[in-house]
Design a protein around this motif. Structure first.
Motif, short mmCIF file in Angstrom:
data_model
loop_
_atom_site.label_atom_id
_atom_site.label_comp_id
_atom_site.label_asym_id
_atom_site.label_seq_id
_atom_site.Cartn_x
_atom_site.Cartn_y
_atom_site.Cartn_z
N LEU A 64 0.90 -1.25 -0.03
CA LEU A 64 0.01 -0.26 0.06
C LEU A 64 0.81 1.41 0.00
O LEU A 64 0.60 2.27 -0.87
N LEU A 65 2.05 1.24 0.79
CA LEU A 65 2.51 2.63 0.98
C LEU A 65 3.89 2.70 0.14
O LEU A 65 4.26 3.74 -0.09
N ARG A 66 4.19 1.68 -0.54
CA ARG A 66 4.99 1.40 -1.54
C ARG A 66 6.74 2.12 -0.84
O ARG A 66 7.76 2.42 -1.49
N ASN A 67 6.85 1.95 0.44
CA ASN A 67 8.07 2.35 1.32
C ASN A 67 8.35 1.67 2.25
O ASN A 67 7.52 1.47 3.19
N GLU A 68 9.52 0.92 2.24
CA GLU A 68 9.93 -0.03 3.19
C GLU A 68 9.87 0.41 4.86
O GLU A 68 9.29 0.05 5.71
N LEU A 156 0.06 0.98 -9.92
CA LEU A 156 -1.58 0.61 -9.81
C LEU A 156 -2.15 1.70 -8.67
O LEU A 156 -1.43 1.89 -7.87
N PRO A 157 -3.13 1.92 -8.71
CA PRO A 157 -3.83 2.66 -7.64
C PRO A 157 -4.00 1.90 -6.34
O PRO A 157 -4.05 0.48 -6.37
N ALA A 158 -4.10 2.44 -5.40
CA ALA A 158 -4.00 2.06 -3.90
C ALA A 158 -4.81 0.66 -3.71
O ALA A 158 -4.91 -0.29 -3.32
N GLU A 159 -6.23 0.76 -4.33
CA GLU A 159 -7.45 -0.08 -4.16
C GLU A 159 -7.00 -1.23 -4.82
O GLU A 159 -7.27 -2.33 -4.56
N PHE A 160 -6.18 -1.42 -6.07
CA PHE A 160 -5.71 -2.42 -6.59
C PHE A 160 -4.52 -2.92 -6.09
O PHE A 160 -4.67 -4.30 -6.28
N ARG A 161 -3.71 -2.15 -5.52
CA ARG A 161 -2.65 -2.96 -4.79
C ARG A 161 -3.20 -3.67 -3.56
O ARG A 161 -2.71 -4.85 -3.23
N GLU A 162 -3.97 -3.03 -3.17
CA GLU A 162 -4.57 -3.83 -1.89
C GLU A 162 -5.39 -5.04 -2.24
O GLU A 162 -5.04 -6.03 -1.59
N ILE A 163 -5.94 -5.23 -3.09
CA ILE A 163 -7.15 -6.04 -3.46
C ILE A 163 -6.15 -7.24 -3.92
O ILE A 163 -6.52 -8.60 -3.91
N LEU A 164 -5.31 -7.01 -4.95
CA LEU A 164 -4.30 -8.02 -5.33
C LEU A 164 -3.52 -8.61 -4.35
O LEU A 164 -3.33 -10.06 -4.30
N THR A 165 -3.06 -7.96 -3.25
CA THR A 165 -2.09 -8.44 -2.12
C THR A 165 -2.99 -9.27 -1.48
O THR A 165 -2.52 -10.29 -1.14
#
Length: 211
Positions: A64-68, A156-165
């Motif tokens: 979601l955040l794209r930052n470790e 991808l938008p956050a909602e897509f990153r979230e649901i794929l994860t």
């Protein structure tokens, strides 16, 4: 309650580790009327219920955040929040409960940093069908180029990153995802189809550039 400790108090901490991830807590005793358990018993109950889901929590926060570093901070904050609320948790699905807290904490940070990208102009009527055959194993789990997948996912938008994860990396059910994302199950299926299609589109574009 639980408080994060500074480095000089490390000997008094409980270290929760997952690969390179460390979440540290110090237990501050609650008032007697707040809990029938001793602080040690309360911590042990919390550890038993929530520590098995540390990897899942970090994975969701990282995508979601794209930052470790942000992901580690959010996971620690989420565990602190979870501990404070643990006495009110009476369910059986600890992972979904914890990931809901991780999700909400992540979105709070995204909003504060003005980095949130929840919406997309991706046309659902065009892409919601015809892509269900896209294999999550091919897209996310057994890619020959993990960096390529990461770059495509990050775009991808956050909602897509979230649901794929949640679906393809954590293996959650549609109902669990609906509970975590606070959306209807039908929206989960529709959004997942759109996310798969968009990821495939991004991957094809990147692969084409490399040829």
């Amino acid at each position: 309650m639980v408080l994060p400790l500074k480095a000089e108090h490390a000997s008094q901490t409980e270290d929760f580790e997952s690969t390179a991830k460390i979440v540290k807590f110090a237990v501050v005793p609650k008032k007697h009327e707040e809990s029938d358990q001793s602080p040690k018993e309360e911590l042990m109950s919390f550890e038993a219920a929530m520590l098995p889901h540390l990897d899942a929590a970090h994975n969701l926060a990282r995508w979601l955040l794209r930052n470790e570093q942000d992901a580690q901070d959010v996971v620690q904050e989420a565990y602190l929040r979870a501990f404070r609320s643990f006495s009110g948790f009476h369910g059986t699905n600890g992972r979904a409960w914890l990931l809901t807290i991780v999700r909400n904490t992540s979105y709070t940070l995204l909003k504060k940093s003005h980095a949130i990208d929840l919406t997309t102009t991706f046309d659902e009527t065009i892409h919601a069908t015809g892509h269900e055959s896209v294999s999550p194993a091919t897209l996310l789990e057994h890619s020959e180029d993990a960096q390529l997948i990461k770059e495509a996912m990050d775009g991808l938008p956050a909602e897509f990153r979230e649901i794929l994860t949640l679906r393809h990396q954590e293996g959650l059910s549609y109902k669990e995802i609906a509970d975590i994302a606070q959306i209807p199950s039908g929206t989960v299926m529709s959004r997942l189809a759109r996310a798969r299609a968009k990821l495939k589109e991004c991957l094809e574009a990147r692969i084409g550039k490399e040829k």
